[in-house]
Scaffold this active site. Structure first.
Site, PDB file in Angstrom:
ATOM      1  N   THR A  13     -49.982  -7.371  24.523  1.00 55.95           N
ATOM      2  CA  THR A  13     -50.613  -8.312  23.594  1.00 55.95           C
ATOM      3  C   THR A  13     -49.893  -9.654  23.627  1.00 55.95           C
ATOM      4  O   THR A  13     -48.701  -9.728  23.927  1.00 55.95           O
ATOM      5  CB  THR A  13     -50.621  -7.755  22.162  1.00 55.95           C
ATOM      6  OG1 THR A  13     -49.277  -7.637  21.669  1.00 55.95           O
ATOM      7  CG2 THR A  13     -51.291  -6.386  22.107  1.00 55.95           C
ATOM      8  N   GLY A  14     -50.632 -10.723  23.352  1.00 56.88           N
ATOM      9  CA  GLY A  14     -50.034 -12.057  23.365  1.00 56.88           C
ATOM     10  C   GLY A  14     -49.389 -12.366  24.696  1.00 56.88           C
ATOM     11  O   GLY A  14     -48.228 -12.779  24.750  1.00 56.88           O
ATOM     12  N   SER A  15     -50.156 -12.191  25.792  1.00 57.72           N
ATOM     13  CA  SER A  15     -49.529 -12.197  27.118  1.00 57.72           C
ATOM     14  C   SER A  15     -50.013 -13.316  28.030  1.00 57.72           C
ATOM     15  O   SER A  15     -49.987 -13.182  29.253  1.00 57.72           O
ATOM     16  CB  SER A  15     -49.771 -10.848  27.803  1.00 57.72           C
ATOM     17  OG  SER A  15     -51.124 -10.442  27.700  1.00 57.72           O
ATOM     18  N   THR A  16     -50.428 -14.439  27.460  1.00 57.79           N
ATOM     19  CA  THR A  16     -50.889 -15.540  28.315  1.00 57.79           C
ATOM     20  C   THR A  16     -49.762 -16.494  28.702  1.00 57.79           C
ATOM     21  O   THR A  16     -49.960 -17.371  29.548  1.00 57.79           O
ATOM     22  CB  THR A  16     -52.002 -16.339  27.622  1.00 57.79           C
ATOM     23  OG1 THR A  16     -51.528 -16.844  26.371  1.00 57.79           O
ATOM     24  CG2 THR A  16     -53.236 -15.465  27.399  1.00 57.79           C
ATOM     25  N   GLY A  18     -45.045 -17.135  28.371  1.00 58.10           N
ATOM     26  CA  GLY A  18     -43.737 -16.703  27.875  1.00 58.10           C
ATOM     27  C   GLY A  18     -43.364 -15.276  28.226  1.00 58.10           C
ATOM     28  O   GLY A  18     -43.650 -14.776  29.322  1.00 58.10           O
ATOM     29  N   ILE A  19     -42.710 -14.608  27.280  1.00 59.67           N
ATOM     30  CA  ILE A  19     -42.237 -13.244  27.493  1.00 59.67           C
ATOM     31  C   ILE A  19     -43.399 -12.311  27.796  1.00 59.67           C
ATOM     32  O   ILE A  19     -43.309 -11.446  28.673  1.00 59.67           O
ATOM     33  CB  ILE A  19     -41.440 -12.755  26.261  1.00 59.67           C
ATOM     34  CG1 ILE A  19     -40.118 -13.512  26.153  1.00 59.67           C
ATOM     35  CG2 ILE A  19     -41.189 -11.250  26.338  1.00 59.67           C
ATOM     36  CD1 ILE A  19     -39.333 -13.212  24.876  1.00 59.67           C
ATOM     37  N   GLY A  20     -44.504 -12.472  27.088  1.00 62.28           N
ATOM     38  CA  GLY A  20     -45.651 -11.588  27.299  1.00 62.28           C
ATOM     39  C   GLY A  20     -46.195 -11.658  28.707  1.00 62.28           C
ATOM     40  O   GLY A  20     -46.505 -10.631  29.327  1.00 62.28           O
ATOM     41  N   SER A 140     -36.627  -8.754  17.891  1.00 63.86           N
ATOM     42  CA  SER A 140     -35.784  -9.926  18.125  1.00 63.86           C
ATOM     43  C   SER A 140     -34.400  -9.658  17.572  1.00 63.86           C
ATOM     44  O   SER A 140     -34.225  -8.840  16.652  1.00 63.86           O
ATOM     45  CB  SER A 140     -36.388 -11.147  17.421  1.00 63.86           C
ATOM     46  OG  SER A 140     -35.481 -12.231  17.400  1.00 63.86           O
ATOM     47  N   TYR A 153     -39.912 -14.879   9.237  1.00 64.43           N
ATOM     48  CA  TYR A 153     -39.947 -14.383  10.616  1.00 64.43           C
ATOM     49  C   TYR A 153     -38.969 -13.217  10.779  1.00 64.43           C
ATOM     50  O   TYR A 153     -39.320 -12.159  11.323  1.00 64.43           O
ATOM     51  CB  TYR A 153     -39.592 -15.507  11.576  1.00 64.43           C
ATOM     52  CG  TYR A 153     -39.380 -15.073  13.006  1.00 64.43           C
ATOM     53  CD1 TYR A 153     -40.460 -14.783  13.829  1.00 64.43           C
ATOM     54  CD2 TYR A 153     -38.092 -14.968  13.536  1.00 64.43           C
ATOM     55  CE1 TYR A 153     -40.265 -14.394  15.145  1.00 64.43           C
ATOM     56  CE2 TYR A 153     -37.899 -14.582  14.852  1.00 64.43           C
ATOM     57  CZ  TYR A 153     -38.976 -14.292  15.654  1.00 64.43           C
ATOM     58  OH  TYR A 153     -38.786 -13.901  16.956  1.00 64.43           O
TER      59      TYR A 153
END
Length: 262
Positions: A13-16, A18-20, A140, A153
């Site tokens: 998820t959220g993989s467009t 950075g880390i993803g 994190s 956060y």
């Protein structure tokens, strides 16, 4: 050690970016069939093309905002059976505690926590039936070192550790492992953008600006530099592999030694 994930289907998820994106790439290079996710068609198409060039593999995708329950449902209806679920989606942003209203807390809770809750609830039953699966939450080091400048956060990242540990215990003996990975300061797109002022004003290289940032914000760092997105992805790929079959219910650090404990 040769990690092979051939025949395994993974959702990140959220993989467009950075880390993803690095995780999606690492899984695909290891043979997994990867499904990437982003909120806009443009970002998903761009990331899909980048992954295809890097890995030579076709990539499936899902466009949707997984902070919304209905989009989580749509995703799991579209891909009802997966072997690896990487709950990477997350948002962050500095905001003083007294200026952080309920709407912001709710946004962070829905995005950083509930997306993972909903997807894990919907996708682990098929893993249990197969007797094999991997659920990985991207937490994190802020889960331990709660940042005073973004308490909201840090709270969500701590909650992911409880969620991961509890779900691992719930799935005991099923062949499905559940773990949390804790990156530290990471040289992602967000950090690079954040460092631009320092680079322009002080004539620093990106490497020097990044090292200075880490030592200013996280002076306990032993690595004394940010990790790369690939370094985080390498750990996630290992945890997703058959070789990590003995690891579950764990909080695994890729924080450069920032967390000061034994």
């Amino acid at each position: 050690m040769k990690i092979e994930l051939n025949g395994k289907r993974a959702i990140v998820t959220g993989s467009t970016k950075g880390i993803g994106l690095a995780i999606a790439k690492g899984l695909a290079l290891s043979g997994a069939d990867v499904i990437i996710n982003g909120r806009s068609r443009e970002s998903v198409e761009h990331a899909s093309e980048e992954l295809k060039k890097a890995t030579g593999k076709a990539v499936q995708s899902f466009v949707g905002d997984l902070s919304l329950a209905q989009d989580c449902t749509k995703l799991t209806e579209t891909f009802p059976s997966v072997d690896i679920l990487v709950n990477n989606l997350g948002i962050f942003g500095e905001r003083d505690f007294y200026d952080t209203g309920d709407d912001v807390w709710e946004q962070f809770f829905e995005t950083n926590i509930m997306s993972g809750v909903r997807l894990s609830r919907n996708l682990t039953p098929s893993m249990i039936k197969k007797g094999w699966g991997r659920v990985i939450f991207i937490s994190s080091e802020s889960a331990f070192n709660i940042p005073s400048e973004m308490i909201h956060y840090g709270v969500t990242k701590t909650a992911l550790l409880a969620l991961s540990r509890g779900l691992a215990k719930r799935l005991a003996g099923t062949g499905v492992t559940v773990n949390a990975v804790l990156p530290g300061p990471t040289l992602s797109d967000g950090m690079i953008e954040q460092l631009q002022d320092d680079i322009k004003k002080n004539g620093k290289t990106l490497d020097q600006a990044a090292r200075d940032y880490v030592m200013r914000m996280r002076p306990s760092s032993i690595l004394q530099r940010p990790t790369t997105t690939d370094e985080v992805a390498n750990m996630v790929v290992y945890i997703a592999s058959q070789q990590a079959s003995g690891t579950t219910g764990a909080s695994i650090r890729v924080d450069g030694g920032v967390i000061d404990s034994i």
